[in-house]
Design a protein around this motif. Structure first.
Motif, PDB file in Angstrom:
ATOM      1  N   PRO A   7      30.125  -5.679  -3.362  1.00  0.00           N
ATOM      2  CA  PRO A   7      31.271  -4.757  -3.160  1.00  0.00           C
ATOM      3  C   PRO A   7      31.721  -3.961  -4.358  1.00  0.00           C
ATOM      4  O   PRO A   7      31.931  -4.929  -5.396  1.00  0.00           O
ATOM      5  CB  PRO A   7      32.319  -5.631  -2.571  1.00  0.00           C
ATOM      6  N   GLY A   8      31.777  -2.792  -4.412  1.00  0.00           N
ATOM      7  CA  GLY A   8      32.349  -1.894  -5.747  1.00  0.00           C
ATOM      8  C   GLY A   8      30.964  -1.605  -6.409  1.00  0.00           C
ATOM      9  O   GLY A   8      31.216  -0.922  -7.309  1.00  0.00           O
ATOM     10  N   SER A   9      29.902  -1.995  -6.184  1.00  0.00           N
ATOM     11  CA  SER A   9      28.687  -1.864  -6.798  1.00  0.00           C
ATOM     12  C   SER A   9      27.949  -0.490  -6.121  1.00  0.00           C
ATOM     13  O   SER A   9      28.161  -0.287  -4.994  1.00  0.00           O
ATOM     14  CB  SER A   9      27.564  -2.905  -6.783  1.00  0.00           C
ATOM     15  N   HIS A  10      27.086   0.238  -6.821  1.00  0.00           N
ATOM     16  CA  HIS A  10      26.456   1.290  -6.259  1.00  0.00           C
ATOM     17  C   HIS A  10      24.760   0.947  -5.817  1.00  0.00           C
ATOM     18  O   HIS A  10      24.183   1.829  -5.527  1.00  0.00           O
ATOM     19  CB  HIS A  10      26.326   2.431  -7.404  1.00  0.00           C
ATOM     20  N   LEU A  11      24.669  -0.344  -6.310  1.00  0.00           N
ATOM     21  CA  LEU A  11      23.150  -0.724  -5.736  1.00  0.00           C
ATOM     22  C   LEU A  11      23.060  -1.227  -4.493  1.00  0.00           C
ATOM     23  O   LEU A  11      24.055  -1.891  -3.860  1.00  0.00           O
ATOM     24  CB  LEU A  11      22.764  -2.132  -6.692  1.00  0.00           C
ATOM     25  N   VAL A  12      22.112  -0.592  -3.857  1.00  0.00           N
ATOM     26  CA  VAL A  12      22.207  -0.494  -2.332  1.00  0.00           C
ATOM     27  C   VAL A  12      20.642  -1.375  -1.965  1.00  0.00           C
ATOM     28  O   VAL A  12      19.622  -1.161  -2.449  1.00  0.00           O
ATOM     29  CB  VAL A  12      22.081   0.665  -1.696  1.00  0.00           C
ATOM     30  N   GLU A  13      20.648  -2.340  -1.139  1.00  0.00           N
ATOM     31  CA  GLU A  13      19.667  -2.984  -0.626  1.00  0.00           C
ATOM     32  C   GLU A  13      18.624  -2.391  -0.050  1.00  0.00           C
ATOM     33  O   GLU A  13      18.987  -1.560   0.735  1.00  0.00           O
ATOM     34  CB  GLU A  13      20.099  -4.234   0.252  1.00  0.00           C
ATOM     35  N   VAL A  14      17.426  -2.321  -0.365  1.00  0.00           N
ATOM     36  CA  VAL A  14      16.170  -1.724   0.352  1.00  0.00           C
ATOM     37  C   VAL A  14      15.023  -2.603   0.852  1.00  0.00           C
ATOM     38  O   VAL A  14      15.143  -3.656  -0.108  1.00  0.00           O
ATOM     39  CB  VAL A  14      15.713  -0.729  -0.535  1.00  0.00           C
ATOM     40  N   GLU A  15      14.222  -2.338   1.631  1.00  0.00           N
ATOM     41  CA  GLU A  15      13.027  -3.172   2.152  1.00  0.00           C
ATOM     42  C   GLU A  15      11.921  -2.194   2.537  1.00  0.00           C
ATOM     43  O   GLU A  15      12.368  -1.390   3.372  1.00  0.00           O
ATOM     44  CB  GLU A  15      13.400  -4.098   3.104  1.00  0.00           C
ATOM     45  N   LEU A  16      10.655  -2.799   2.153  1.00  0.00           N
ATOM     46  CA  LEU A  16       9.676  -1.943   2.543  1.00  0.00           C
ATOM     47  C   LEU A  16       8.668  -3.115   3.319  1.00  0.00           C
ATOM     48  O   LEU A  16       8.418  -4.177   2.435  1.00  0.00           O
ATOM     49  CB  LEU A  16       8.817  -1.186   1.411  1.00  0.00           C
ATOM     50  N   ALA A  17       8.072  -2.835   4.396  1.00  0.00           N
ATOM     51  CA  ALA A  17       6.944  -3.817   5.205  1.00  0.00           C
ATOM     52  C   ALA A  17       5.640  -3.180   4.684  1.00  0.00           C
ATOM     53  O   ALA A  17       5.332  -2.132   4.933  1.00  0.00           O
ATOM     54  CB  ALA A  17       7.237  -3.964   6.236  1.00  0.00           C
ATOM     55  N   ILE A  18       4.861  -4.025   4.170  1.00  0.00           N
ATOM     56  CA  ILE A  18       3.472  -3.416   3.510  1.00  0.00           C
ATOM     57  C   ILE A  18       2.527  -3.763   4.637  1.00  0.00           C
ATOM     58  O   ILE A  18       2.244  -4.984   5.113  1.00  0.00           O
ATOM     59  CB  ILE A  18       3.075  -4.276   2.305  1.00  0.00           C
ATOM     60  N   ASP A  19       1.741  -2.641   5.203  1.00  0.00           N
ATOM     61  CA  ASP A  19       0.745  -2.635   5.937  1.00  0.00           C
ATOM     62  C   ASP A  19      -0.851  -3.015   5.331  1.00  0.00           C
ATOM     63  O   ASP A  19      -1.268  -3.787   5.373  1.00  0.00           O
ATOM     64  CB  ASP A  19       0.516  -1.394   6.864  1.00  0.00           C
ATOM     65  N   GLN A  20      -0.990  -1.853   4.507  1.00  0.00           N
ATOM     66  CA  GLN A  20      -2.298  -1.963   3.806  1.00  0.00           C
ATOM     67  C   GLN A  20      -1.948  -1.904   2.218  1.00  0.00           C
ATOM     68  O   GLN A  20      -1.236  -1.155   1.954  1.00  0.00           O
ATOM     69  CB  GLN A  20      -3.347  -0.945   3.978  1.00  0.00           C
ATOM     70  N   VAL A  21      -2.540  -2.597   1.478  1.00  0.00           N
ATOM     71  CA  VAL A  21      -2.440  -2.513   0.014  1.00  0.00           C
ATOM     72  C   VAL A  21      -3.714  -2.541  -0.738  1.00  0.00           C
ATOM     73  O   VAL A  21      -4.743  -2.885  -0.476  1.00  0.00           O
ATOM     74  CB  VAL A  21      -1.449  -3.615  -0.414  1.00  0.00           C
ATOM     75  N   THR A  22      -3.840  -1.450  -1.671  1.00  0.00           N
ATOM     76  CA  THR A  22      -4.838  -1.558  -2.783  1.00  0.00           C
ATOM     77  C   THR A  22      -4.404  -1.730  -4.015  1.00  0.00           C
ATOM     78  O   THR A  22      -3.372  -0.964  -4.498  1.00  0.00           O
ATOM     79  CB  THR A  22      -5.375  -0.126  -2.440  1.00  0.00           C
ATOM     80  N   ILE A  23      -4.914  -2.817  -4.824  1.00  0.00           N
ATOM     81  CA  ILE A  23      -4.545  -2.966  -6.262  1.00  0.00           C
ATOM     82  C   ILE A  23      -5.498  -2.210  -7.061  1.00  0.00           C
ATOM     83  O   ILE A  23      -6.920  -2.194  -7.047  1.00  0.00           O
ATOM     84  CB  ILE A  23      -4.881  -4.503  -6.625  1.00  0.00           C
ATOM     85  N   VAL A  24      -4.734  -1.207  -7.872  1.00  0.00           N
ATOM     86  CA  VAL A  24      -5.643  -0.304  -8.381  1.00  0.00           C
ATOM     87  C   VAL A  24      -5.817  -0.619  -9.935  1.00  0.00           C
ATOM     88  O   VAL A  24      -6.813  -0.604 -10.624  1.00  0.00           O
ATOM     89  CB  VAL A  24      -4.834   1.088  -8.524  1.00  0.00           C
TER      90      VAL A  24
END
Length: 110
Positions: A7-24
């Motif tokens: 509370p009082g912070s500007h940091l907002v929780e986010v989340e991504l679900a990964i379907d396919q990943v390629t390690i470059v």
């Protein structure tokens, strides 16, 4: 709408679900993801994998959506191709049939 981490912070929780990943490279991956908590903005930092004790430090550096057009943020339930850079890229995994997608969690930039 997402809530601030503290509370009082500007940091907002986010989340991504990964379907396919390629390690470059050891420090970069591209992944097809779905936003599950957000919106997720370019510059977001991911520091944990849901349901894992593994530490990660990844930054979202590019988001391509809507037929490959760059966007600055990705709203929940939308899918995009993203570029992630940082440490522990090799811990990112593609979804397997009949399994839960791996989710990475973090915060948007201030």
């Amino acid at each position: 709408m997402t809530e601030p981490v503290n509370p009082g912070s500007h940091l907002v929780e986010v989340e991504l679900a990964i379907d396919q990943v390629t390690i470059v490279s050891p420090a970069e991956a591209t992944a097809t993801v779905r936003c599950t908590l957000g919106p997720v903005r370019c510059g977001a930092r991911f520091d944990r994998i849901r349901d894992s004790a593994e530490a990660i430090d990844l930054e979202l550096t590019q988001t391509l959506a809507y037929f490959g057009r760059p966007v600055e943020e990705l709203d929940p339930v939308h899918t995009a191709l993203v570029t992630l850079r940082g440490t522990a890229v090799q811990l990112q995994t593609s979804a397997a049939p009949r399994s839960r997608w791996q989710s990475i969690q973090g915060t948007n930039p201030p």
